[in-house]
Scaffold this motif. Structure first.
Motif, mmCIF file in Angstrom:
data_model
loop_
_atom_site.group_PDB
_atom_site.id
_atom_site.type_symbol
_atom_site.label_atom_id
_atom_site.label_comp_id
_atom_site.label_asym_id
_atom_site.label_seq_id
_atom_site.Cartn_x
_atom_site.Cartn_y
_atom_site.Cartn_z
ATOM 1 N N LYS A 1 0.795 -1.235 0.000
ATOM 2 C CA LYS A 1 0.000 0.000 0.000
ATOM 3 C C LYS A 1 0.829 1.288 0.000
ATOM 4 O O LYS A 1 0.586 2.198 0.805
ATOM 5 C CB LYS A 1 -0.967 0.009 1.191
ATOM 6 N N PRO A 2 1.798 1.417 -0.905
ATOM 7 C CA PRO A 2 2.518 2.692 -1.026
ATOM 8 C C PRO A 2 1.545 3.756 -1.547
ATOM 9 O O PRO A 2 0.502 3.421 -2.135
ATOM 10 C CB PRO A 2 3.608 2.384 -2.057
ATOM 11 N N VAL A 3 1.887 5.018 -1.376
ATOM 12 C CA VAL A 3 0.959 6.102 -1.739
ATOM 13 C C VAL A 3 0.638 6.131 -3.231
ATOM 14 O O VAL A 3 -0.413 6.619 -3.641
ATOM 15 C CB VAL A 3 1.519 7.479 -1.318
ATOM 16 N N TRP A 4 1.533 5.587 -4.068
ATOM 17 C CA TRP A 4 1.331 5.646 -5.507
ATOM 18 C C TRP A 4 0.506 4.479 -6.052
ATOM 19 O O TRP A 4 0.222 4.416 -7.250
ATOM 20 C CB TRP A 4 2.681 5.685 -6.244
ATOM 21 N N ASP B 1 -2.912 1.888 -6.215
ATOM 22 C CA ASP B 1 -4.364 1.780 -6.012
ATOM 23 C C ASP B 1 -4.676 0.781 -4.907
ATOM 24 O O ASP B 1 -3.848 -0.083 -4.579
ATOM 25 C CB ASP B 1 -5.039 1.278 -7.297
ATOM 26 N N THR C 1 -6.537 10.974 -10.365
ATOM 27 C CA THR C 1 -5.942 9.916 -11.183
ATOM 28 C C THR C 1 -6.634 9.808 -12.538
ATOM 29 O O THR C 1 -7.845 9.620 -12.606
ATOM 30 C CB THR C 1 -6.029 8.560 -10.458
ATOM 31 N N GLY D 1 1.465 0.192 -10.108
ATOM 32 C CA GLY D 1 0.618 0.627 -9.009
ATOM 33 C C GLY D 1 -0.844 0.772 -9.346
ATOM 34 O O GLY D 1 -1.717 0.534 -8.504
ATOM 35 N N LYS D 2 -1.142 1.171 -10.569
ATOM 36 C CA LYS D 2 -2.525 1.466 -10.958
ATOM 37 C C LYS D 2 -3.156 0.304 -11.711
ATOM 38 O O LYS D 2 -2.524 -0.351 -12.529
ATOM 39 C CB LYS D 2 -2.577 2.706 -11.853
ATOM 40 N N GLU E 1 2.630 11.439 -11.668
ATOM 41 C CA GLU E 1 1.980 11.261 -10.367
ATOM 42 C C GLU E 1 0.602 11.922 -10.364
ATOM 43 O O GLU E 1 0.339 12.853 -11.130
ATOM 44 C CB GLU E 1 2.857 11.851 -9.269
#
Length: 292
Positions: free
Chosen positions: A61-64, A66, A86, A118-119, A173
């Motif tokens: 769960k890093p900030v970048w 989903d 996003t 990440g997404k 970002e």
């Protein structure tokens, strides 16, 4: 992009999955086999058995990254739209969403999940192709003896993750513009601005800003990237910024934390670069009528 950027991409959309198919995923399992004639989602493939993988780094769960919509069914992401900060729209057009999961806009890759991305859906990047003419000791342009065209050089970094040479780009970002990302990533990856003091950073950023005032959009779309999966994939906007004034003779190229080396590289059709980067570099040669 700035107002002076040429908006229409020089290169056509990439619609192939080669680097992200029939191979081992970078830090994960072997991909399921996908024959050339079974890549498209419109072609039935009853025997399709993709592997599944999402990197522990992404799941931490890093900030970048989903939320994990495979585990938390209450989370609803707005695919094919701008979802808060996003952008989940694809440069390649609308993509399918089946059972709440986005499907790779180009087709099957042999692996589901997000892999290292990440997404869910498109992961947007920006790639600056910074170029200059190659000169000899007399200050004259060097011309290739076969094509009779001048040789163009571009700034290239050696990636730490794959060891391949690449364009010094990076991820857009949430909330950032492509234009801002192009400048930031070039500064961090090729000039190592993160290790400079504030005065040095200010001087370099001013020079980069001047160079990046005018650019030619080379490509906007899907990237055949080894990190791609059936549910997450890379897209980019590649822009050529040509150093007409000799700005980059004023300071030294220096690799940032994500790069092993950085240098000026001669453009040539024999170049082997990361993902679709050779395609973007070819576009820069075309725009500048240079050797390729």
């Amino acid at each position: 992009m700035t107002k002076s950027d040429r908006k229409t991409p020089t290169l056509s959309q990439n619609t192939t999955n080669v680097r992200c198919r029939n191979s081992k995923y970078l830090d994960g399992p072997e991909r399921g086999k996908v024959p050339d004639d079974k890549v498209s989602w419109s072609v039935e493939f009853k025997d399709y058995k993709p592997a599944h993988y999402t990197s522990p780094k992404v799941l931490s769960k890093p900030v970048w990254a989903d939320p994990d919509i495979e585990q938390d069914k209450k989370v609803v992401l707005k695919f094919n739209k701008v979802d808060g900060k996003t952008d989940r729209k694809s440069h390649a057009g609308e993509y399918q969403v089946v059972n709440g999961m986005p499907l790779n806009v180009t087709g099957r890759t042999g692996i589901t999940g997000r892999g290292l991305l990440g997404k869910w859906g498109p992961n947007h990047a920006a790639d600056p192709v910074v170029t200059r003419w190659k000169h000899n000791d007399k200050g004259e342009k060097v011309v290739d003896p076969k094509t009779k065209k001048p040789i163009l050089q571009f700034v290239s970094i050696k990636r730490n993750d794959t060891g391949e040479w690449a364009i010094p780009g990076g991820m857009v970002e949430a909330g950032d513009s492509v234009s801002a990302t192009l400048k930031k990533e070039f500064g961090e990856e090729a000039l190592n601005t993160m290790k400079m003091d504030k005065k040095q950073q200010g001087e370099v950023k001013k020079q980069v800003k001047d160079l990046f005032k005018k650019g030619n959009v080379l490509y906007k779309g899907y990237v055949d990237d080894p990190r791609n999966t059936d549910n997450a994939w890379m897209e980019t906007v590649a822009v050529n910024y040509h150093d007409h004034k000799g700005t980059f003779h004023k300071f030294k190229l220096q690799a940032g934390d994500d790069a092993g080396l950085v240098q000026w590289v001669d453009m040539d059709s024999n170049l082997k670069l990361y993902a679709s980067h050779a395609y973007f570099v070819m576009g820069a040669a075309k725009v500048n009528d240079a050797h390729w």
